[in-house]
Design a protein around this motif. Sequence first.
Motif, PDB file in Angstrom:
ATOM      1  N   ARG A   4      25.808 -41.672 -21.332  1.00  0.00           N
ATOM      2  CA  ARG A   4      26.983 -40.992 -20.768  1.00  0.00           C
ATOM      3  C   ARG A   4      28.195 -41.852 -21.069  1.00  0.00           C
ATOM      4  NH1 ARG A   4      29.198 -41.542 -15.421  1.00  0.00           N
ATOM      5  NH2 ARG A   4      27.394 -42.806 -14.886  1.00  0.00           N
ATOM      6  N   ARG A   6      32.553 -42.224 -20.255  1.00  0.00           N
ATOM      7  CA  ARG A   6      33.751 -41.820 -19.513  1.00  0.00           C
ATOM      8  C   ARG A   6      34.946 -42.387 -20.268  1.00  0.00           C
ATOM      9  NH1 ARG A   6      36.609 -44.184 -14.686  1.00  0.00           N
ATOM     10  NH2 ARG A   6      37.800 -42.455 -13.825  1.00  0.00           N
ATOM     11  N   LYS A  33      27.433 -32.328 -22.237  1.00  0.00           N
ATOM     12  CA  LYS A  33      27.815 -31.680 -20.984  1.00  0.00           C
ATOM     13  C   LYS A  33      28.622 -32.649 -20.150  1.00  0.00           C
ATOM     14  CE  LYS A  33      23.686 -28.921 -21.214  1.00  0.00           C
ATOM     15  NZ  LYS A  33      22.388 -28.621 -20.679  1.00  0.00           N
ATOM     16  N   GLY A  34      29.563 -32.106 -19.367  1.00  0.00           N
ATOM     17  CA  GLY A  34      30.413 -32.946 -18.539  1.00  0.00           C
ATOM     18  C   GLY A  34      31.712 -32.249 -18.222  1.00  0.00           C
ATOM     19  N   TYR A  35      32.836 -32.980 -18.327  1.00  0.00           N
ATOM     20  CA  TYR A  35      34.126 -32.376 -18.006  1.00  0.00           C
ATOM     21  C   TYR A  35      35.258 -33.043 -18.779  1.00  0.00           C
ATOM     22  CZ  TYR A  35      34.818 -36.405 -14.918  1.00  0.00           C
ATOM     23  OH  TYR A  35      34.951 -37.674 -14.423  1.00  0.00           O
ATOM     24  N   GLU A  47      34.418 -37.026 -19.296  1.00  0.00           N
ATOM     25  CA  GLU A  47      33.109 -37.619 -19.043  1.00  0.00           C
ATOM     26  C   GLU A  47      32.062 -36.666 -19.581  1.00  0.00           C
ATOM     27  OE1 GLU A  47      32.272 -40.034 -15.521  1.00  0.00           O
ATOM     28  OE2 GLU A  47      30.581 -38.686 -15.169  1.00  0.00           O
ATOM     29  N   VAL A  48      31.249 -37.160 -20.513  1.00  0.00           N
ATOM     30  CA  VAL A  48      30.203 -36.341 -21.113  1.00  0.00           C
ATOM     31  C   VAL A  48      28.918 -37.145 -21.200  1.00  0.00           C
ATOM     32  CG1 VAL A  48      31.744 -34.825 -22.430  1.00  0.00           C
ATOM     33  CG2 VAL A  48      30.936 -36.940 -23.462  1.00  0.00           C
ATOM     34  N   GLU A  49      27.808 -36.431 -21.288  1.00  0.00           N
ATOM     35  CA  GLU A  49      26.504 -37.060 -21.434  1.00  0.00           C
ATOM     36  C   GLU A  49      25.665 -36.262 -22.421  1.00  0.00           C
ATOM     37  OE1 GLU A  49      25.339 -37.146 -17.328  1.00  0.00           O
ATOM     38  OE2 GLU A  49      24.571 -35.105 -17.377  1.00  0.00           O
ATOM     39  N   PHE A  83      22.377 -40.680 -16.363  1.00  0.00           N
ATOM     40  CA  PHE A  83      23.026 -39.362 -16.350  1.00  0.00           C
ATOM     41  C   PHE A  83      23.443 -38.972 -14.943  1.00  0.00           C
ATOM     42  CE2 PHE A  83      21.409 -36.841 -20.272  1.00  0.00           C
ATOM     43  CZ  PHE A  83      21.880 -37.824 -21.101  1.00  0.00           C
ATOM     44  N   LYS A  84      24.410 -38.074 -14.873  1.00  0.00           N
ATOM     45  CA  LYS A  84      24.789 -37.461 -13.604  1.00  0.00           C
ATOM     46  C   LYS A  84      24.188 -36.068 -13.474  1.00  0.00           C
ATOM     47  CE  LYS A  84      29.008 -39.857 -12.370  1.00  0.00           C
ATOM     48  NZ  LYS A  84      30.425 -39.687 -11.992  1.00  0.00           N
ATOM     49  N   TYR A  86      25.012 -33.199 -15.466  1.00  0.00           N
ATOM     50  CA  TYR A  86      25.918 -32.073 -15.703  1.00  0.00           C
ATOM     51  C   TYR A  86      25.143 -30.923 -16.340  1.00  0.00           C
ATOM     52  CZ  TYR A  86      29.664 -35.442 -14.900  1.00  0.00           C
ATOM     53  OH  TYR A  86      30.489 -36.390 -14.350  1.00  0.00           O
ATOM     54  N   MET A  89      29.717 -27.922 -19.947  1.00  0.00           N
ATOM     55  CA  MET A  89      30.972 -28.618 -20.244  1.00  0.00           C
ATOM     56  C   MET A  89      32.091 -27.850 -19.568  1.00  0.00           C
ATOM     57  SD  MET A  89      32.249 -31.224 -21.747  1.00  0.00           S
ATOM     58  CE  MET A  89      33.955 -31.743 -21.927  1.00  0.00           C
TER      59      MET A  89
END
Length: 94
Positions: A4, A6, A33-35, A47-49, A83-84, A86, A89
Motif C-alpha cells: 500500500r 500513501r 484500490k483506495g482513494y 492512498e492505494v493498495e 492492507f486496509k 479497500y 477506487m
Amino acid sequence: MAKRVRILCNGYANNEISLRFFIKQKAQTLGLKGYCRINENNLLEIEVEGKEISIDEFVRFVQKGTRDEKASNLFSIEMFDHFKGYEKMEMDIV
C-alpha cells in the motif's frame, strides 16, 4: 508481493479535477484500490493498495504528472506492507 502507498502532493488547487480523474483512471487500470482526494490541509492525498509492480508503476505515473514549473509540487510517499482492505477506487468528485 502486495503493498500500500500513501502519497501527499503539495501545490495542487481544488479545481484540478482532471488530474484526480486521471489518477483514479490509472489506479483502476492497474487494479489498485483506495482513494484520491483533497484533504483537510488542501493537499492532494492518494492512498492505494495492490500488487507491488502496479504500485511502482502508479507512483511513477503520479510523479510524472507533476508540473515541473511549479516549485511547490512536493511529494511525500509512504509505503506500507499491510492492507486496509479497500474495495474500490474512490475520489472526492463524481
